[in-house]
Design an enzyme around this catalytic site. Sequence first.
Site: not given
Length: 319
Positions: A115, A197, A240, A149, A200-202
Amino acid sequence: MTTVTESLARPLRPALLAAARSPRLEQLVSRAKPTAALARRFVGGNDRVAVLPVLREILASGRYVTVDYLGEDTTDPAAARATVDEYLLMIADLATLASADTTPGSARPVEVSVKLTALGLTVDPDLARRGLREICEAAALADVWVTVDAEDATTAEITRTIVSEFYPEFPTLGLVVQAYLRDSGAVCRERSGRRIRLCKGAYREAADVAYQDVEAVNASYLGSLRELMAGTGYPMVASHDPLIIEAADGYDRPADRWEHQMLFGIRDDEQRRLIDSGSAVRVYVPYGTEWYGYFMRRLAERPANLMFFLRALTERRSR
Ligand SMILES: Cc1cc2nc3c(=O)[nH]c(=O)nc-3n(C[C@H](O)[C@H](O)[C@H](O)COP(=O)(O)OP(=O)(O)OC[C@H]3O[C@@H](n4cnc5c(N)ncnc54)[C@H](O)[C@@H]3O)c2cc1C
Protein backbone atom coordinates in the site's frame (compact mmCIF):
# COMPACT_ATOMS: atom_id res chain seq x y z
CA MET A 1 -29.42 -13.33 -4.47
CA THR A 2 -29.50 -11.30 -1.26
CA THR A 3 -29.96 -13.19 2.03
CA VAL A 4 -31.85 -11.80 5.05
CA THR A 5 -28.63 -11.26 7.05
CA GLU A 6 -27.13 -9.46 4.05
CA SER A 7 -30.04 -7.03 3.77
CA LEU A 8 -29.99 -6.47 7.55
CA ALA A 9 -26.26 -5.79 7.63
CA ARG A 10 -25.93 -3.75 4.45
CA PRO A 11 -27.01 -0.46 6.12
CA LEU A 12 -24.17 -0.96 8.64
CA ARG A 13 -21.53 -1.03 5.91
CA PRO A 14 -20.95 2.77 5.69
CA ALA A 15 -20.70 2.99 9.50
CA LEU A 16 -18.19 0.14 9.65
CA LEU A 17 -16.11 1.66 6.85
CA ALA A 18 -16.14 5.03 8.63
CA ALA A 19 -15.12 3.26 11.86
CA ALA A 20 -12.21 1.68 9.95
CA ARG A 21 -10.65 5.21 9.75
CA SER A 22 -11.22 6.16 13.41
CA PRO A 23 -8.05 6.16 15.60
CA ARG A 24 -10.19 6.19 18.79
CA LEU A 25 -12.16 3.12 17.80
CA GLU A 26 -8.94 1.51 16.64
CA GLN A 27 -7.55 1.75 20.19
CA LEU A 28 -10.72 0.39 21.68
CA VAL A 29 -11.28 -2.49 19.26
CA SER A 30 -7.62 -3.53 18.93
CA ARG A 31 -7.30 -3.92 22.68
CA ALA A 32 -10.44 -6.03 23.08
CA LYS A 33 -9.39 -9.67 23.38
CA PRO A 34 -12.32 -11.18 21.43
CA THR A 35 -11.64 -8.88 18.46
CA ALA A 36 -7.96 -9.74 18.42
CA ALA A 37 -8.87 -13.43 18.43
CA LEU A 38 -11.34 -12.94 15.56
CA ALA A 39 -8.94 -10.84 13.54
CA ARG A 40 -6.54 -13.76 13.66
CA ARG A 41 -8.90 -15.64 11.32
CA PHE A 42 -7.96 -13.16 8.59
CA VAL A 43 -4.33 -12.43 9.51
CA GLY A 44 -1.46 -14.86 8.85
CA GLY A 45 0.52 -13.87 11.95
CA ASN A 46 1.70 -11.00 14.11
CA ASP A 47 5.19 -10.99 12.62
CA ARG A 48 7.38 -12.48 9.89
CA VAL A 49 8.40 -15.49 11.97
CA ALA A 50 4.78 -16.37 12.68
CA VAL A 51 3.58 -15.97 9.10
CA LEU A 52 6.31 -18.00 7.37
CA PRO A 53 4.91 -21.47 8.27
CA VAL A 54 1.48 -20.29 7.09
CA LEU A 55 2.96 -19.25 3.73
CA ARG A 56 4.85 -22.54 3.47
CA GLU A 57 1.65 -24.51 4.01
CA ILE A 58 -0.28 -22.57 1.38
CA LEU A 59 2.51 -23.02 -1.16
CA ALA A 60 2.70 -26.75 -0.37
CA SER A 61 -1.00 -27.04 -1.28
CA GLY A 62 -0.23 -25.77 -4.79
CA ARG A 63 -1.53 -22.25 -4.24
CA TYR A 64 0.49 -19.07 -4.72
CA VAL A 65 0.81 -16.33 -2.10
CA THR A 66 0.87 -12.56 -2.00
CA VAL A 67 1.99 -11.10 1.31
CA ASP A 68 0.89 -7.78 2.77
CA TYR A 69 2.65 -6.18 5.74
CA LEU A 70 -0.32 -4.56 7.50
CA GLY A 71 -0.31 -0.79 7.87
CA GLU A 72 -1.74 2.18 6.00
CA ASP A 73 -2.13 5.96 6.14
CA THR A 74 1.39 6.39 7.53
CA THR A 75 2.19 10.02 8.35
CA ASP A 76 5.57 9.37 9.97
CA PRO A 77 8.54 9.03 7.58
CA ALA A 78 10.32 6.77 10.11
CA ALA A 79 7.35 4.36 10.07
CA ALA A 80 7.37 4.43 6.26
CA ARG A 81 11.09 3.53 6.35
CA ALA A 82 10.40 0.68 8.78
CA THR A 83 7.73 -0.67 6.41
CA VAL A 84 10.18 -0.71 3.50
CA ASP A 85 12.75 -2.50 5.67
CA GLU A 86 10.16 -5.10 6.67
CA TYR A 87 9.29 -5.72 3.01
CA LEU A 88 12.97 -6.16 2.16
CA LEU A 89 13.31 -8.80 4.89
CA MET A 90 10.10 -10.52 3.77
CA ILE A 91 11.28 -10.58 0.13
CA ALA A 92 14.52 -12.27 1.23
CA ASP A 93 12.48 -14.89 3.11
CA LEU A 94 10.03 -15.39 0.23
CA ALA A 95 12.92 -16.10 -2.14
CA THR A 96 13.82 -19.13 -0.01
CA LEU A 97 10.24 -20.46 0.09
CA ALA A 98 9.57 -21.10 -3.58
CA SER A 99 11.69 -21.60 -6.64
CA ALA A 100 10.18 -19.63 -9.49
CA ASP A 101 9.99 -20.75 -13.10
CA THR A 102 11.96 -17.82 -14.47
CA THR A 103 10.76 -18.17 -18.07
CA PRO A 104 9.69 -14.64 -19.07
CA GLY A 105 5.94 -14.30 -18.67
CA SER A 106 5.51 -17.21 -16.30
CA ALA A 107 3.76 -16.71 -12.96
CA ARG A 108 5.82 -16.18 -9.83
CA PRO A 109 4.47 -18.21 -6.91
CA VAL A 110 5.47 -15.55 -4.39
CA GLU A 111 4.47 -11.91 -4.43
CA VAL A 112 4.25 -8.95 -2.09
CA SER A 113 1.30 -6.53 -2.02
CA VAL A 114 2.14 -2.97 -1.05
CA LYS A 115 0.00 0.00 0.00
CA LEU A 116 1.58 3.28 -1.07
CA THR A 117 0.12 5.12 1.94
CA ALA A 118 2.10 2.73 4.16
CA LEU A 119 5.21 3.97 2.32
CA GLY A 120 4.33 7.60 3.12
CA LEU A 121 2.32 8.60 0.02
CA THR A 122 0.22 11.13 1.91
CA VAL A 123 3.30 12.79 3.46
CA ASP A 124 5.32 12.97 0.26
CA PRO A 125 4.72 10.98 -2.96
CA ASP A 126 8.48 10.96 -3.59
CA LEU A 127 9.02 9.15 -0.29
CA ALA A 128 6.57 6.46 -1.46
CA ARG A 129 8.29 6.35 -4.87
CA ARG A 130 11.70 5.78 -3.24
CA GLY A 131 10.31 3.05 -0.98
CA LEU A 132 8.54 1.30 -3.84
CA ARG A 133 11.73 1.44 -5.93
CA GLU A 134 13.74 -0.30 -3.21
CA ILE A 135 11.05 -2.96 -2.88
CA CYS A 136 10.82 -3.50 -6.66
CA GLU A 137 14.61 -3.73 -7.05
CA ALA A 138 14.95 -6.32 -4.29
CA ALA A 139 11.92 -8.25 -5.57
CA ALA A 140 13.24 -8.35 -9.14
CA LEU A 141 16.51 -9.89 -7.94
CA ALA A 142 14.61 -12.45 -5.84
CA ASP A 143 12.02 -13.42 -8.53
CA VAL A 144 9.25 -12.09 -6.36
CA TRP A 145 6.36 -10.20 -7.95
CA VAL A 146 5.11 -6.86 -6.58
CA THR A 147 1.53 -5.54 -6.78
CA VAL A 148 0.43 -2.11 -5.60
CA ASP A 149 -2.88 -2.27 -3.70
CA ALA A 150 -5.72 0.17 -4.39
CA GLU A 151 -6.77 2.34 -1.45
CA ASP A 152 -9.40 5.05 -1.17
CA ALA A 153 -10.32 6.93 -4.35
CA THR A 154 -8.36 10.07 -3.40
CA THR A 155 -5.17 8.06 -3.96
CA ALA A 156 -6.23 6.33 -7.21
CA GLU A 157 -4.75 8.81 -9.68
CA ILE A 158 -1.35 9.23 -8.00
CA THR A 159 -1.11 5.44 -7.45
CA ARG A 160 -1.77 4.76 -11.15
CA THR A 161 0.71 7.50 -12.15
CA ILE A 162 3.47 6.04 -9.97
CA VAL A 163 2.87 2.50 -11.25
CA SER A 164 3.04 3.78 -14.87
CA GLU A 165 6.33 5.55 -14.12
CA PHE A 166 7.73 2.21 -12.96
CA TYR A 167 6.65 0.15 -16.01
CA PRO A 168 9.74 0.82 -18.18
CA GLU A 169 12.01 -0.63 -15.48
CA PHE A 170 9.58 -3.05 -13.81
CA PRO A 171 7.15 -4.20 -16.52
CA THR A 172 5.55 -6.88 -14.30
CA LEU A 173 4.60 -4.43 -11.55
CA GLY A 174 0.96 -5.19 -10.71
CA LEU A 175 -1.81 -2.66 -10.09
CA VAL A 176 -5.15 -3.16 -8.35
CA VAL A 177 -8.27 -1.79 -10.03
CA GLN A 178 -11.50 -1.48 -8.03
CA ALA A 179 -14.58 -2.31 -10.08
CA TYR A 180 -16.80 0.01 -7.99
CA LEU A 181 -14.94 2.99 -9.48
CA ARG A 182 -16.81 4.35 -12.46
CA ASP A 183 -13.63 4.51 -14.56
CA SER A 184 -12.57 0.91 -13.90
CA GLY A 185 -13.58 -0.37 -17.36
CA ALA A 186 -11.53 2.34 -19.08
CA VAL A 187 -8.52 1.71 -16.81
CA CYS A 188 -8.68 -2.04 -17.52
CA ARG A 189 -8.94 -1.46 -21.28
CA GLU A 190 -5.94 0.90 -21.20
CA ARG A 191 -3.86 -1.52 -19.07
CA SER A 192 -5.05 -4.86 -20.45
CA GLY A 193 -1.45 -5.68 -21.43
CA ARG A 194 -0.33 -5.38 -17.79
CA ARG A 195 -0.64 -7.40 -14.63
CA ILE A 196 -3.91 -6.16 -13.13
CA ARG A 197 -5.72 -7.38 -10.02
CA LEU A 198 -9.42 -6.68 -10.37
CA CYS A 199 -11.44 -6.49 -7.13
CA LYS A 200 -14.81 -4.96 -6.23
CA GLY A 201 -13.36 -2.33 -3.86
CA ALA A 202 -13.41 -2.14 -0.07
CA TYR A 203 -13.62 1.57 0.88
CA ARG A 204 -16.48 4.02 1.40
CA GLU A 205 -16.71 6.20 -1.69
CA ALA A 206 -18.98 8.97 -2.95
CA ALA A 207 -21.56 8.29 -5.65
CA ASP A 208 -19.85 10.56 -8.18
CA VAL A 209 -16.75 8.33 -8.27
CA ALA A 210 -18.12 4.89 -7.35
CA TYR A 211 -21.17 2.74 -8.07
CA GLN A 212 -23.17 2.30 -4.87
CA ASP A 213 -25.38 -0.72 -5.48
CA VAL A 214 -24.36 -4.35 -5.69
CA GLU A 215 -25.76 -4.97 -9.18
CA ALA A 216 -23.94 -1.99 -10.69
CA VAL A 217 -20.64 -3.03 -9.05
CA ASN A 218 -21.05 -6.59 -10.35
CA ALA A 219 -21.86 -5.33 -13.87
CA SER A 220 -18.81 -3.08 -13.76
CA TYR A 221 -16.66 -6.00 -12.56
CA LEU A 222 -17.85 -8.23 -15.41
CA GLY A 223 -17.26 -5.47 -17.97
CA SER A 224 -13.77 -4.75 -16.63
CA LEU A 225 -12.99 -8.47 -16.56
CA ARG A 226 -13.94 -8.69 -20.24
CA GLU A 227 -11.40 -5.94 -21.02
CA LEU A 228 -8.64 -7.74 -19.11
CA MET A 229 -9.40 -11.16 -20.56
CA ALA A 230 -9.26 -9.68 -24.09
CA GLY A 231 -5.77 -8.34 -23.44
CA THR A 232 -2.26 -9.75 -23.48
CA GLY A 233 -1.58 -9.09 -19.81
CA TYR A 234 -2.05 -11.17 -16.68
CA PRO A 235 -5.50 -10.73 -15.11
CA MET A 236 -5.77 -11.46 -11.38
CA VAL A 237 -9.40 -12.11 -10.52
CA ALA A 238 -9.70 -11.17 -6.84
CA SER A 239 -13.12 -12.23 -5.60
CA HIS A 240 -14.90 -14.79 -3.43
CA ASP A 241 -18.15 -14.27 -5.32
CA PRO A 242 -19.43 -17.39 -7.16
CA LEU A 243 -20.83 -15.13 -9.91
CA ILE A 244 -17.40 -13.63 -10.63
CA ILE A 245 -15.51 -16.92 -10.24
CA GLU A 246 -17.81 -18.66 -12.71
CA ALA A 247 -17.58 -15.78 -15.19
CA ALA A 248 -13.76 -15.85 -15.05
CA ASP A 249 -13.67 -19.63 -15.49
CA GLY A 250 -15.88 -19.25 -18.56
CA TYR A 251 -13.11 -17.51 -20.53
CA ASP A 252 -11.05 -19.69 -22.81
CA ARG A 253 -7.71 -18.45 -21.48
CA PRO A 254 -4.75 -20.75 -20.69
CA ALA A 255 -4.47 -21.39 -16.94
CA ASP A 256 -0.94 -19.94 -16.81
CA ARG A 257 -2.06 -16.57 -18.24
CA TRP A 258 -4.34 -15.50 -15.35
CA GLU A 259 -5.21 -16.43 -11.79
CA HIS A 260 -7.92 -16.39 -9.14
CA GLN A 261 -7.13 -14.56 -5.90
CA MET A 262 -8.78 -14.78 -2.48
CA LEU A 263 -8.08 -13.47 0.99
CA PHE A 264 -6.49 -15.61 3.69
CA GLY A 265 -9.14 -17.20 5.90
CA ILE A 266 -11.93 -16.85 3.35
CA ARG A 267 -13.38 -19.75 1.31
CA ASP A 268 -10.42 -22.06 1.80
CA ASP A 269 -12.42 -25.01 0.40
CA GLU A 270 -13.25 -23.07 -2.74
CA GLN A 271 -9.56 -22.17 -3.18
CA ARG A 272 -8.67 -25.87 -3.04
CA ARG A 273 -11.50 -26.80 -5.40
CA LEU A 274 -10.22 -24.31 -7.96
CA ILE A 275 -6.68 -25.69 -7.68
CA ASP A 276 -8.02 -29.22 -8.18
CA SER A 277 -9.89 -28.08 -11.28
CA GLY A 278 -6.62 -26.84 -12.79
CA SER A 279 -6.87 -23.08 -12.08
CA ALA A 280 -4.12 -20.98 -10.55
CA VAL A 281 -5.06 -19.50 -7.16
CA ARG A 282 -3.18 -16.94 -5.11
CA VAL A 283 -3.94 -16.25 -1.44
CA TYR A 284 -3.53 -12.73 -0.08
CA VAL A 285 -1.93 -13.14 3.35
CA PRO A 286 -1.69 -10.04 5.58
CA TYR A 287 0.53 -10.10 8.65
CA GLY A 288 1.58 -7.70 11.40
CA THR A 289 -0.10 -6.00 14.32
CA GLU A 290 -1.76 -3.12 12.42
CA TRP A 291 -4.79 -5.23 11.49
CA TYR A 292 -7.58 -2.87 12.56
CA GLY A 293 -8.45 -1.17 9.21
CA TYR A 294 -8.11 -4.45 7.29
CA PHE A 295 -10.31 -6.28 9.81
CA MET A 296 -13.04 -3.62 9.79
CA ARG A 297 -13.22 -3.76 5.98
CA ARG A 298 -13.73 -7.56 6.21
CA LEU A 299 -16.56 -7.01 8.72
CA ALA A 300 -18.17 -4.44 6.42
CA GLU A 301 -18.20 -6.69 3.36
CA ARG A 302 -19.49 -9.87 4.95
CA PRO A 303 -22.52 -9.91 7.28
CA ALA A 304 -21.57 -13.39 8.52
CA ASN A 305 -18.25 -12.01 9.80
CA LEU A 306 -20.10 -9.20 11.55
CA MET A 307 -22.55 -11.62 13.19
CA PHE A 308 -19.65 -13.78 14.34
CA PHE A 309 -17.95 -10.71 15.80
CA LEU A 310 -21.09 -9.51 17.64
CA ARG A 311 -21.71 -13.00 18.99
CA ALA A 312 -18.16 -13.19 20.35
CA LEU A 313 -18.59 -9.82 22.07
CA THR A 314 -21.96 -10.68 23.66
CA GLU A 315 -20.77 -14.13 24.75
CA ARG A 316 -17.83 -12.49 26.46
CA ARG A 317 -20.04 -9.94 28.17
CA SER A 318 -22.48 -12.58 29.45
CA ARG A 319 -19.66 -14.67 30.90
C1 LIG B 1 -6.70 -10.98 -3.28
C2 LIG B 1 -7.52 -9.77 -2.94
C3 LIG B 1 -6.94 -8.54 -2.92
C4 LIG B 1 -7.70 -7.40 -2.65
N1 LIG B 1 -7.09 -6.17 -2.73
C5 LIG B 1 -7.87 -5.06 -2.58
C6 LIG B 1 -7.34 -3.76 -2.80
O1 LIG B 1 -6.16 -3.57 -3.10
N2 LIG B 1 -8.17 -2.69 -2.63
C7 LIG B 1 -9.50 -2.83 -2.29
O2 LIG B 1 -10.23 -1.83 -2.18
N3 LIG B 1 -10.02 -4.07 -2.07
C8 LIG B 1 -9.25 -5.17 -2.20
N4 LIG B 1 -9.81 -6.41 -2.00
C9 LIG B 1 -11.16 -6.54 -1.37
C10 LIG B 1 -12.25 -6.47 -2.41
O3 LIG B 1 -12.33 -5.18 -2.97
C11 LIG B 1 -13.61 -6.82 -1.79
O4 LIG B 1 -13.92 -5.91 -0.79
C12 LIG B 1 -13.70 -8.22 -1.23
O5 LIG B 1 -12.98 -9.14 -1.98
C13 LIG B 1 -15.16 -8.67 -1.16
O6 LIG B 1 -15.71 -8.75 -2.46
P1 LIG B 1 -15.99 -10.15 -3.19
O7 LIG B 1 -15.82 -9.95 -4.66
O8 LIG B 1 -15.07 -11.16 -2.62
O9 LIG B 1 -17.45 -10.59 -2.89
P2 LIG B 1 -18.62 -9.94 -2.01
O10 LIG B 1 -19.35 -8.94 -2.83
O11 LIG B 1 -18.12 -9.53 -0.66
O12 LIG B 1 -19.51 -11.22 -1.79
C14 LIG B 1 -20.28 -11.74 -2.86
C15 LIG B 1 -20.64 -13.17 -2.60
O13 LIG B 1 -19.45 -13.96 -2.46
C16 LIG B 1 -19.65 -15.01 -1.53
N5 LIG B 1 -18.73 -14.85 -0.39
C17 LIG B 1 -18.03 -13.76 -0.06
N6 LIG B 1 -17.31 -13.98 1.06
C18 LIG B 1 -17.59 -15.24 1.45
C19 LIG B 1 -17.19 -16.05 2.52
N7 LIG B 1 -16.38 -15.60 3.50
N8 LIG B 1 -17.67 -17.31 2.60
C20 LIG B 1 -18.53 -17.77 1.69
N9 LIG B 1 -18.95 -17.04 0.65
C21 LIG B 1 -18.50 -15.80 0.51
C22 LIG B 1 -21.09 -14.89 -1.08
O14 LIG B 1 -21.87 -15.69 -1.95
C23 LIG B 1 -21.39 -13.41 -1.32
O15 LIG B 1 -22.77 -13.13 -1.46
C24 LIG B 1 -9.06 -7.54 -2.32
C25 LIG B 1 -9.66 -8.79 -2.34
C26 LIG B 1 -8.93 -9.91 -2.66
C27 LIG B 1 -9.61 -11.24 -2.71
